[in-house]
Design a protein around this motif. Structure first.
Motif, PDB file in Angstrom:
ATOM      1  N   GLN A 184       0.866  -1.173   0.000  1.00  0.00           N
ATOM      2  CA  GLN A 184       0.000   0.000   0.000  1.00  0.00           C
ATOM      3  C   GLN A 184       0.905   1.226   0.000  1.00  0.00           C
ATOM      4  OE1 GLN A 184      -3.944   0.206   1.180  1.00  0.00           O
ATOM      5  NE2 GLN A 184      -3.571  -1.306  -0.400  1.00  0.00           N
ATOM      6  N   ASP A 185       0.513   2.250  -0.741  1.00  0.00           N
ATOM      7  CA  ASP A 185       1.310   3.467  -0.754  1.00  0.00           C
ATOM      8  C   ASP A 185       1.408   4.060   0.648  1.00  0.00           C
ATOM      9  OD1 ASP A 185       1.710   3.281  -3.468  1.00  0.00           O
ATOM     10  OD2 ASP A 185       0.037   4.610  -3.984  1.00  0.00           O
ATOM     11  N   GLU A 186       2.542   4.649   0.944  1.00  0.00           N
ATOM     12  CA  GLU A 186       2.749   5.283   2.242  1.00  0.00           C
ATOM     13  C   GLU A 186       1.732   6.408   2.449  1.00  0.00           C
ATOM     14  OE1 GLU A 186       6.239   7.864   4.557  1.00  0.00           O
ATOM     15  OE2 GLU A 186       6.690   6.825   2.673  1.00  0.00           O
ATOM     16  N   MET A 187       1.231   6.540   3.666  1.00  0.00           N
ATOM     17  CA  MET A 187       0.281   7.606   3.966  1.00  0.00           C
ATOM     18  C   MET A 187       0.950   8.964   3.777  1.00  0.00           C
ATOM     19  SD  MET A 187       0.162   7.468   8.112  1.00  0.00           S
ATOM     20  CE  MET A 187       1.684   7.535   9.064  1.00  0.00           C
ATOM     21  N   ASP A 188       0.169   9.956   3.387  1.00  0.00           N
ATOM     22  CA  ASP A 188       0.721  11.293   3.226  1.00  0.00           C
ATOM     23  C   ASP A 188       0.622  12.066   4.536  1.00  0.00           C
ATOM     24  OD1 ASP A 188      -1.913  12.279   3.388  1.00  0.00           O
ATOM     25  OD2 ASP A 188      -2.120  12.452   1.221  1.00  0.00           O
ATOM     26  N   MET A 189       1.187  13.272   4.551  1.00  0.00           N
ATOM     27  CA  MET A 189       1.268  14.049   5.781  1.00  0.00           C
ATOM     28  C   MET A 189      -0.092  14.571   6.230  1.00  0.00           C
ATOM     29  SD  MET A 189       4.335  13.790   6.777  1.00  0.00           S
ATOM     30  CE  MET A 189       4.287  14.974   8.125  1.00  0.00           C
ATOM     31  N   LEU A 190      -1.007  14.788   5.296  1.00  0.00           N
ATOM     32  CA  LEU A 190      -2.348  15.209   5.708  1.00  0.00           C
ATOM     33  C   LEU A 190      -3.017  14.098   6.498  1.00  0.00           C
ATOM     34  CD1 LEU A 190      -4.750  17.146   5.726  1.00  0.00           C
ATOM     35  CD2 LEU A 190      -5.442  16.184   3.514  1.00  0.00           C
ATOM     36  N   TYR A 191      -2.940  12.874   6.005  1.00  0.00           N
ATOM     37  CA  TYR A 191      -3.547  11.750   6.719  1.00  0.00           C
ATOM     38  C   TYR A 191      -2.859  11.541   8.067  1.00  0.00           C
ATOM     39  CZ  TYR A 191      -5.396   7.159   7.815  1.00  0.00           C
ATOM     40  OH  TYR A 191      -6.008   6.120   8.448  1.00  0.00           O
ATOM     41  N   LEU A 192      -1.525  11.662   8.111  1.00  0.00           N
ATOM     42  CA  LEU A 192      -0.807  11.502   9.369  1.00  0.00           C
ATOM     43  C   LEU A 192      -1.288  12.512  10.402  1.00  0.00           C
ATOM     44  CD1 LEU A 192       1.420  10.319  11.164  1.00  0.00           C
ATOM     45  CD2 LEU A 192       3.033  11.881  10.052  1.00  0.00           C
ATOM     46  N   GLN A 193      -1.473  13.769   9.968  1.00  0.00           N
ATOM     47  CA  GLN A 193      -1.957  14.791  10.895  1.00  0.00           C
ATOM     48  C   GLN A 193      -3.367  14.471  11.388  1.00  0.00           C
ATOM     49  OE1 GLN A 193      -0.794  19.067   9.687  1.00  0.00           O
ATOM     50  NE2 GLN A 193      -0.430  17.878   7.820  1.00  0.00           N
TER      51      GLN A 193
END
Length: 519
Positions: free
Chosen positions: A233-242
């Motif tokens: 699965q593609d790595e989560m982006d910073m928006l999702y991490l926040q």
């Protein structure tokens, strides 16, 4: 897509060792700390350099802006380069994400600060961009949850951007900055009181802090079985991490109140617009003319009473929601995927990811962490609103914590809960004793220390020193549900946070000197 060759990616290390990349980073950062201490006339050898961690608590935009204001003053005082680690939960992670967008941000903090303030004071994310991003989340991975909705509809309204970078992109960009640690918790471990709830994410690895089980950050979210990666699965982006770090409604009935009051009309609007857009192959999608369940009826299922029994709600809603999503086949998605989406909504699922420990055989890992194929990761503030437990890993050997507290309510809850938890887990931590009359009217600087334990500096944002006799009025004015802040509000909160640092420079230096001498 599936990986061409399954590979072992789960890392189970001796608890006394850090990830190699973190070890290398820390070694380089300690040289910077040594030079900063010499400028402050604190003499020590390289081996005696104290390990100092700066902690940012949760508190929504108040925490984001407060942490920024504190860092600016630390920089002006020459103390920022003394910090080895920067760790945060919830709103503080919004600030961290903004800072670490800029390579070596601590070398140009004044410029970076101005860019962040300009963005926060400017227009928000457009509905068109929000819809496009939600559509990416909706169709781009195996699990769509309320965290995706929270990211697009709530987090963007505060941070005013859609940050699609990833943590691993930052690996070589911050050799002059503190090492960043983002903290969340495992929801199932929190609720069942077994396993290890403390979960950390850095640019290099993600995993359970106290258990010592980690996976490379680029593989976090991929599907594993017995330590072998089955599906990428593609790595989560910073928006999702926040969003994952700040999902404050992810553990309670407040979830449905939020859905009813805020999210559902916007979800409906977004999905309505999706109907009129393009399908995932890029072709024009025509609206389905015959749907087993109408849109209004589907969305009404999401508006069921907030006190409805979750299991009953799932049974009554699943068929209608599944039929509705099946009717959206012009997007090229399978009915099975839509069933998963319906289940995520009706079961109030937040932050669901594949469990990289699934089916592993390792007696040193709690059995509860090995059984399920998925785990849910949520806001650490729902357990302790400061990232103490991740930073208290023995191998990090932290000598001094500078804990900036932006919490609502009792300004000492975070440090008291950390002390209580550490006592239960036999983790060295100082005794925490605060005069009973200071709960509502705290001072701006507290020090807790003892024998063979780290020193803890605790600094409540609103206090009798920088807010006069009514810090409670400030907490109310800048409650965590307030926002987004105006430019004037940003300036005021940054000023108050900055005073906490500037008013206590000598005290901070005294404690830094003390831990250096103790080493």
């Amino acid at each position: 897509m599936s990986a061409s060759k399954p590979k072992k990616s789960v890392k189970r290390r001796n608890k006394n060792l850090l990830n190699n990349s973190e070890q290398e980073f820390v070694a380089g950062r300690r040289k910077t700390v040594l030079q900063a201490l010499k400028k402050l006339k604190i003499q020590c050898s390289r081996k005696e350099v104290p390990n100092i961690a700066l902690l940012g608590s949760g508190g929504a935009q108040r925490a984001m802006v407060g942490l920024l204001g504190s860092l600016v003053q630390l920089d002006k005082a020459g103390l920022l380069d003394c910090i080895l680690y920067l760790s945060g939960v919830s709103g503080s992670t919004w600030c961290m994400a903004s800072l670490y967008k800029e390579p070596n941000w601590s070398t140009k903090l004044e410029t970076v600060k101005e860019k962040i303030i300009e963005r926060l004071s400017g227009p928000g994310v457009s509905l068109t961009d929000a819809m496009a991003k939600l559509k990416k989340y909706y169709y781009g991975k195996d699990f769509f949850s309320l965290t995706d909705v929270w990211a697009v509809l709530v987090v963007t309204s505060y941070v005013k951007e859609i940050d699609e970078r990833t943590l691993t992109e930052q690996r070589k960009q911050h050799n002059k900055d503190p090492f960043p640690i983002y903290a969340v918790i495992d929801k199932q471990s929190k609720q069942s009181n077994d396993g290890d709830p403390w979960f950390e994410i850095s640019p290099h690895e993600a995993g359970y802090s106290l258990t010592g089980a980690f996976v490379d950050t680029c593989d976090f979210g991929s599907q594993f079985d017995n330590g072998l990666k089955k599906k990428h699965q593609d790595e989560m982006d910073m928006l999702y991490l926040q969003a994952m770090c700040s999902s404050a409604l992810a553990d309670g009935e407040a979830t449905w109140k939020w859905i009813k009051a805020i999210s559902v009309p916007e979800i409906k609007s977004v999905l309505d617009k999706m109907d009129q857009g393009k399908d995932h192959t890029g072709g024009n999608a025509s609206k389905t003319t015959q749907e087993p369940v109408g849109e209004d009826e589907c969305y009404q299922e999401l508006l069921n009473p907030v006190d409805a029994d979750p299991s009953a709600l799932e049974q009554s809603s699943k068929t209608k929601l599944t039929d509705f999503f099946r009717g959206q086949r012009q997007f090229g998605q399978t009915a099975d995927k839509h069933k998963k989406t319906a289940r995520c909504i009706t079961q109030r699922i937040w932050g669901r990811n594949y469990n990289f420990l699934h089916n592993m055989t390792d007696e040193s890992v709690p059995a509860a962490l090995l059984q399920k194929e998925t785990r849910d990761l949520i806001d650490a503030g729902l357990l302790i609103n400061s990232p103490y437990l991740s930073m208290l890993r023995k191998e990090r050997n932290i000598d001094l914590f500078i804990a900036l507290d932006f919490s609502d309510g009792d300004p000492f809850t975070t440090v008291r809960e950390a002390a209580k938890t550490c006592k239960k887990l036999n983790i060295p931590f100082p005794e925490v004793n605060v005069p009973s009359d200071e709960g509502k009217k705290p001072k701006d600087f507290y020090v807790f220390k003892g024998q063979n334990v780290p020193t803890v500096i605790h600094m409540p944002l609103f206090n009798v020193v920088n807010c006069g006799d009514k810090p409670g009025d400030w907490r109310k004015k800048y409650g965590i549900l307030k926002g987004p802040y105006s430019a004037e509000m940003i300036t005021e909160v940054m000023g108050v946070a900055g005073k906490n640092i500037s008013n206590n420079i000598e005290k901070l230096l005294e404690e830094i000197r003390a831990v250096a001498e103790a080493k």
